[in-house]
Design an enzyme around this catalytic site. Structure first.
Site, PDB file in Angstrom:
ATOM      1  N   ARG A   1       1.238  -1.109   0.150  1.00 45.52           N
ATOM      2  CA  ARG A   1       0.167   0.082   0.137  1.00 45.52           C
ATOM      3  C   ARG A   1       1.280   1.817   0.534  1.00 45.52           C
ATOM      4  NH1 ARG A   1      -1.546  -1.544   5.883  1.00 45.52           N
ATOM      5  NH2 ARG A   1       0.267  -0.472   7.049  1.00 45.52           N
ATOM      6  N   ASP A   2       0.105   2.206  -0.026  1.00 43.55           N
ATOM      7  CA  ASP A   2       0.896   3.769  -0.112  1.00 43.55           C
ATOM      8  C   ASP A   2       1.609   3.784   1.590  1.00 43.55           C
ATOM      9  OD1 ASP A   2      -1.302   3.742   1.640  1.00 43.55           O
ATOM     10  OD2 ASP A   2      -2.667   5.241   0.689  1.00 43.55           O
ATOM     11  N   GLU A   3       2.257   2.979   1.381  1.00 42.72           N
ATOM     12  CA  GLU A   3       3.194   3.263   2.854  1.00 42.72           C
ATOM     13  C   GLU A   3       4.023   2.531   3.029  1.00 42.72           C
ATOM     14  OE1 GLU A   3       0.654   2.398   5.859  1.00 42.72           O
ATOM     15  OE2 GLU A   3       1.979   2.906   8.502  1.00 42.72           O
TER      16      GLU A   3
ATOM     17  N   ASP B   1       8.250  -1.701  14.348  1.00 44.23           N
ATOM     18  CA  ASP B   1       7.726  -3.269  13.680  1.00 44.23           C
ATOM     19  C   ASP B   1       9.139  -3.602  13.820  1.00 44.23           C
ATOM     20  OD1 ASP B   1       5.682  -1.197  12.490  1.00 44.23           O
ATOM     21  OD2 ASP B   1       5.086  -2.696  11.856  1.00 44.23           O
TER      22      ASP B   1
ATOM     23  N   TRP C   1       8.245   1.629  19.573  1.00 45.59           N
ATOM     24  CA  TRP C   1       8.553   2.229  18.125  1.00 45.59           C
ATOM     25  C   TRP C   1       9.583   3.163  18.423  1.00 45.59           C
ATOM     26  CZ3 TRP C   1       3.789   0.270  19.196  1.00 45.59           C
ATOM     27  CH2 TRP C   1       3.663  -0.680  18.269  1.00 45.59           C
TER      28      TRP C   1
ATOM     29  N   GLU D   1      -0.955  -8.559   8.473  1.00 44.52           N
ATOM     30  CA  GLU D   1      -0.417  -7.512   9.625  1.00 44.52           C
ATOM     31  C   GLU D   1      -1.511  -7.473  10.692  1.00 44.52           C
ATOM     32  OE1 GLU D   1      -2.166  -3.994   7.969  1.00 44.52           O
ATOM     33  OE2 GLU D   1      -1.273  -2.394   9.451  1.00 44.52           O
TER      34      GLU D   1
ATOM     35  N   HIS E   1       3.162  -7.969   6.744  1.00 42.07           N
ATOM     36  CA  HIS E   1       3.558  -7.488   7.467  1.00 42.07           C
ATOM     37  C   HIS E   1       4.403  -8.349   8.487  1.00 42.07           C
ATOM     38  CE1 HIS E   1       2.093  -3.169   7.511  1.00 42.07           C
ATOM     39  NE2 HIS E   1       1.346  -3.392   9.373  1.00 42.07           N
TER      40      HIS E   1
HETATM   41  C1  BGC Z   1       2.178   0.183   9.738  1.00 40.52           C
HETATM   42  C2  BGC Z   1       2.781  -0.373  10.864  1.00 40.52           C
HETATM   43  C3  BGC Z   1       3.347   0.422  11.970  1.00 40.52           C
HETATM   44  C4  BGC Z   1       1.366   1.344  12.825  1.00 40.52           C
HETATM   45  C5  BGC Z   1       2.059   2.076  13.408  1.00 40.52           C
HETATM   46  C6  BGC Z   1       0.937   1.354  10.200  1.00 40.52           C
HETATM   47  O1  BGC Z   1       0.144   2.182   9.215  1.00 40.52           O
HETATM   48  O2  BGC Z   1       1.614  -0.494   8.748  1.00 40.52           O
HETATM   49  O3  BGC Z   1       3.279  -2.252  11.191  1.00 40.52           O
HETATM   50  O4  BGC Z   1       3.674   0.196  13.458  1.00 40.52           O
HETATM   51  O5  BGC Z   1       1.669   2.081  11.766  1.00 40.52           O
HETATM   52  O6  BGC Z   1       0.536   2.856  14.444  1.00 40.52           O
END
Ligand code: BGC
Length: 945
Positions: free
Chosen positions: A512-514, A521, A597, A807, A828
């Site tokens: 996706r757009d990420e 992660d 994180w 995910e 994911h």
């Molecule tokens: C990501 C995650 C990330 C999270 C944090 C998501 O959009 O795909 O893997 O850690 O945002 O909230």
């Protein structure tokens, strides 16, 4: 002297004999029978000492273009080296003109990451090195075969070229890829050596005289281009020809100026791609010639790559192909002069990690039509990369390829989860025979390809589409297999999750757009990742990305490279509930420091040090880590971290209405991680010999732990939130005093029982589930969870046909279908963190000392699995373990590499086990016998009581 194969034959025969003896004695009243056949080659005096092999410089084989003033040297002793323990080494580095460094005899057993300590290096120089080793009886091996390394351009003023590209665009939109070229003449006929160094703001593919340079794709990868640009060096000696030559490159937008992140923003680092190349030719007579990018190069954008974007895909019009544009005789009169871009002052650094390359091909396993004219190619595996299309059609025929990870009920390709990413490649045929197309400056995450052709008469078959898997080209190090095919598929899914998401940075997802380097992660998965692949330099590089984007406060960003906050607010806070907006405050306003994180900044360097044993990663990151810990101290209140962040992300108990409100309180999570970080920093300071800091961080850790217990733990051992994750964090990070541990553990067990042995954990609790149960002696419960097939569990997606990690536990369920399209990736890796426990506890391989200098062999069999076979290519060589249970017998075979020792747990055994030569008893625990083993191969059999 007995030949090696013969020795193994004898060993095998004896072992068969003894195995049957064990079976015969099954009814025997003795509780244990042990046998071992440990004939070791090194026990035979005639066997010469093996010379060192697998020589690596800076953790790579014969690297080119390095720029570290003090590279490291590593070697191994080989599988036939038997019991060998290195008592000393001697290392020699030289150039063509003589020796530049001799280590002398160093009486150390270190054979991994030995640091160079000789004279300063010159630029673009080739060095060779060799090493010999001494055993404990003062016998020296022969000198190894030499390895080489070459330096790159070490001083900035040695870069002679200019950054060049297409004329700057006037509008901010995706543009065609540009193509640049130049001619040069060699000055003398005999080229001895030619090296190309390349970097770009954008993505490049370089060609010399019609040949592609190297196999790298999406080069030079992603970094914060404002601060650091990665340089890759290539050996192009065979591509340079006497006389007339041409060099050129095509240039795409990529991470530099293409779309990034979910707000459909672009140009995070600049507006136009540009390129910097330098070719150094060395002639036999000692003279040199430099060819580099400058204003004399020519450029066109009127080529076949009409559009290319990482998220959206590529449009390729073969009718616009430029012909032999990288040959010297090509007529480029229609091209115009390249534009010279200003140097932005970013550091030019030799690429630390391997480049992205195609690593595997997948064939179509199924081809069908989901609607008239819509062909679906199923590659049988969710993968990341692109496809090679083969087609034979008339000029102008248009073929559209759309990519997706899953199918809708009607078997059409599900693309709802791509959000704004178009993930579409378009090919327009030139006609005249078979055409082959592969894109250049994009990638997709998919298992299914939907093909539509605007001419019904064109024939496609299964061979028309081949999957090309792209990944950072890391060495695969771990293998794991066991008696349960579902667990084996889970392991494969973990590996594929890593392959799909280790593209120069550890991304959250590939479709996706990420596709960005989410820190949380990465920190939960780094351990499992380090089993599957050699990720030492991959993380070394990514940790530079992380420190590059560290905030002034010391906070680490949520993602690295940090595109989340670069262009302003990261989260659409205005569209959130007031509660979620409050919880996300730090992230939303780009303040970073998000609990679990940002903590990746301390956890990842520590894990990489533990797995590979090179303390330089800790040294390099130390100031940055200390600044982060200081930030945590500043933002905490009496050692309690604020109620902020993503929480136990995607835990099954999270309310869909408030996905940022974690069922495990955010301040509990933050404080647990704060204590863990402080403890790790004390360990790190100890490794680096920073005594004062050791004390400081230990005291800090103790204070945080005390505050944690006062704030979140009741006298009966109940934790705030009463979630599985709350207990797991407290026990996994050693936050609970010994006297309270049993009570807290009982509450964890209750929390599992309440769920009928199903997990309710999210990103943060899940990695700790099985390790904590094993730590507290209940591996049986860990097996129960691992083998759970009902939702939610690790095996539920496997049973639904998953070929990668999902995910969410409920990315797709029988009852509910797809989860919300707003966030639902089928690739994911976070929940794949369990792979680390599988390798260590089911498989039996982990480390007891950094870098596996001391290995831990400790498989603990559990109900439901009758055998497991695991191997790991450690810095010292291959470790392998296989075990099986059956007929009351437990068989354990394992190999300990030369120059290490192993702690071995013989599960279920007691002191009546006769230990083989090479193993000594250390003690007995409730789980079995604890022993030490010297290098070698062992076969043990015990009767299960
Ligand atoms: C990501 C995650 C990330 C999270 C944090 C998501 O959009 O795909 O893997 O850690 O945002 O909230």
């Amino acid at each position: 002297m007995i030949a090696a194969p013969l020795l193994f034959e004898i060993q095998k025969a004896l072992s068969e004999y003894l195995r049957s003896a064990v079976n015969d004695s099954a009814n025997n009243s003795r509780s244990l029978v042990a046998v071992e056949l440990n004939l070791k080659m090194s026990e035979h005096a005639e066997i010469e000492i093996m010379k060192p092999i697998k020589l690596k410089t800076n953790h790579q084989f014969n690297p080119l273009g390095i720029d570290s003033p003090q590279p490291s040297f590593s070697w191994q002793l080989g599988e036939e080296a038997g019991r060998f323990q290195q008592s000393a080494f001697e290392l020699r580095v030289q150039t063509e003109s003589g020796v530049v460094w001799e280590s002398g005899v160093v009486a150390e057993s270190q054979s991994h990451a030995v640091l160079y300590a000789g004279a300063t290096f010159g630029s673009q120089t080739q060095y060779g090195w060799t090493v010999r080793v001494r055993d404990s009886d003062e016998n020296w091996s022969d000198w190894s075969e030499p390895a080489t390394f070459e330096t790159g351009l070490l001083q900035r003023d040695e870069w002679k070229g200019q950054w060049i590209g297409e004329t700057p665009r006037t509008e901010s939109e995706t543009m065609p890829a540009s193509t640049l070229r130049s001619r040069f003449k060699t000055e003398s006929s005999a080229v001895k050596r030619a090296r190309l160094v390349a970097t770009a703001g954008g993505l490049y593919e370089v060609f010399i005289n019609g040949e592609r340079v190297g196999e790298d794709v999406l080069a030079p990868g992603w970094s914060n281009y404002d601060k650091r640009r990665q340089v890759i060096a290539y050996d192009v000696t065979t591509l340079v020809q006497p006389g007339d030559n041409a060099i050129g490159a095509s240039l795409g937008e990529g991470w530099f100026c293409g779309y990034l992140f979910y707000k459909r923003e672009r140009e995070f680092y600049g507006t136009d791609p540009h390129l910097l190349l330098q070719l150094e030719i060395e002639y036999a007579d000692g003279t040199r010639q430099t060819v580099c990018t400058d204003e004399n190069w020519k450029v066109t954008s009127d080529g076949p790559i009409v559009l290319a974007d990482l998220y959206d895909g590529e449009v390729y019009d073969a009718r616009k192909e430029l012909g032999d544009w990288s040959l010297p005789e090509y007529d480029d009169s229609g091209w115009h002069a390249a534009h010279v871009y200003e140097d932005n002052g970013a550091q030019l650094v030799s690429k630390l990690n391997p480049p992205i390359r195609p690593i595997e091909e997948l064939q179509t396993v199924e081809l069908y039509e989901s609607a008239p004219g819509v062909k679906v190619f199923n590659l049988g595996q969710n993968m990341v990369g692109w496809v090679r299309l083969k087609v034979n059609a008339q000029r102008g025929t248009k073929i559209t390829l759309k990519f997706g990870e899953w199918l809708n009920d009607d078997r059409s390709v599900y693309r709802g989860n791509l959000r704004t990413a178009k993930a579409t490649d378009t090919y327009i045929c030139k006609g005249g025979g078979e055409e082959i197309f592969e894109p250049h400056f994009t990638f997709h995450g998919f298992q299914y390809v939907e093909l539509v052709c605007d001419n019904d008469a064109v024939v496609f078959d299964a061979d028309s589409i081949t999957g090309r898997v792209l990944c950072t080209d890391m060495e695969q190090t771990g293998t794991f297999e066991c008696s349960d095919p579902l667990i084996n598929r889970l392991q494969q899914n973990i590996v594929w999750g890593q392959r799909g998401n280790f593209l120069d940075v550890p991304t959250d997802c590939p479709q996706r757009d990420e596709r960005v380097g989410w820190t949380g992660d990465a920190q939960v998965f780094v351990g499992a990742a380090a089993f599957n692949y050699n990720v030492e330099t991959f993380f070394e590089k990514w940790l530079c990305d992380l420190s590059d984007d560290q905030l002034e406060t010391g906070a680490y960003p949520d993602v690295a490279p940090d595109v989340a906050c670069k262009n302003g607010l990261h989260w659409p806070i205005e569209s959130m509930s007031p509660l979620s907006a409050k919880i996300l405050r730090g992230s939303a306003f780009g303040e970073g420091g998000c609990a679990a994180w940002a903590d990746a900044g301390i956890i990842c360097p520590w894990v990489i040090y533990e797995r590979y044993g090179d303390a330089r990663i800790l040294e390099r990151q130390y100031d940055s880590m200390a600044a982060f810990l200081k930030f945590l101290e500043d933002e905490s209140n009496h050692f309690i971290r604020p109620f902020e962040g993503f929480g136990d992300w995607l835990s099954i108990d999270t309310s869909p209405a408030e996905i940022f409100l974690s069922p495990t309180p955010q301040d509990l999570i933050g404080t647990a991680y704060f204590a863990y970080d402080a403890q790790l920093m004390a360990n790190i300071a100890e490794v680096l010999g920073k005594e004062a800091d050791v004390e400081k961080y230990r005291t800090l850790a103790e204070n945080i732990k005390k505050a944690f217990c006062d704030e979140f733990v009741s006298p009966k051992g109940r934790l705030a939130g009463d979630t599985q994750t709350a207990y797991l964090l407290a026990l996994g990070f050693d936050l609970i005093s010994e006297s309270m541990q049993d009570k807290v553990f009982e509450n964890l067990v209750l929390a599992l029982e309440r769920r009928d042995w199903k997990l309710s954990t999210g990103f943060l609790g899940t990695p700790l589930l099985c390790p904590v149960l094993t730590k507290f002696g209940r591996t049986d419960m860990a097996y129960r969870l691992l083998l759970q097939q009902e939702y939610p569990s690790w095996l539920y997606p496997v049973l639904q046909g998953a070929t990668t990690m999902w995910e969410r536990w409920n990315s797709w369920t029988k009852e509910g279908g797809f989860e919300s399209i707003g966030m639902n990736s089928f690739n994911h890796y976070a929940y794949g963190a369990v792979g680390d426990w599988m390798a260590a506890t089911v498989g039996g391989i982990s480390f007891a000392e950094p870098g596996y200098k001391k290995v831990r062999i400790a498989p603990i069999p559990g109900e439901g699995i009758t055998w497991a076979k695991t191997s790991y290519a450690s810095p010292y060589g291959k470790i392998s373990v296989d075990w099986k249970t059956g007929d009351r017998a437990f068989e354990l075979n394992f190999t300990v590499p030369a120059n290490t020792t192993a702690e071995v747990l013989v599960s279920g055994a007691d002191a009546s086990l006769e230990l083989p030569d090479g193993m000594t008893l250390v003690g007995q625990t409730a789980t079995g016998l604890e022993c030490i083993a010297l290098p070698g191969m062992y076969r043990l059999s015990t009767l299960i009581r």
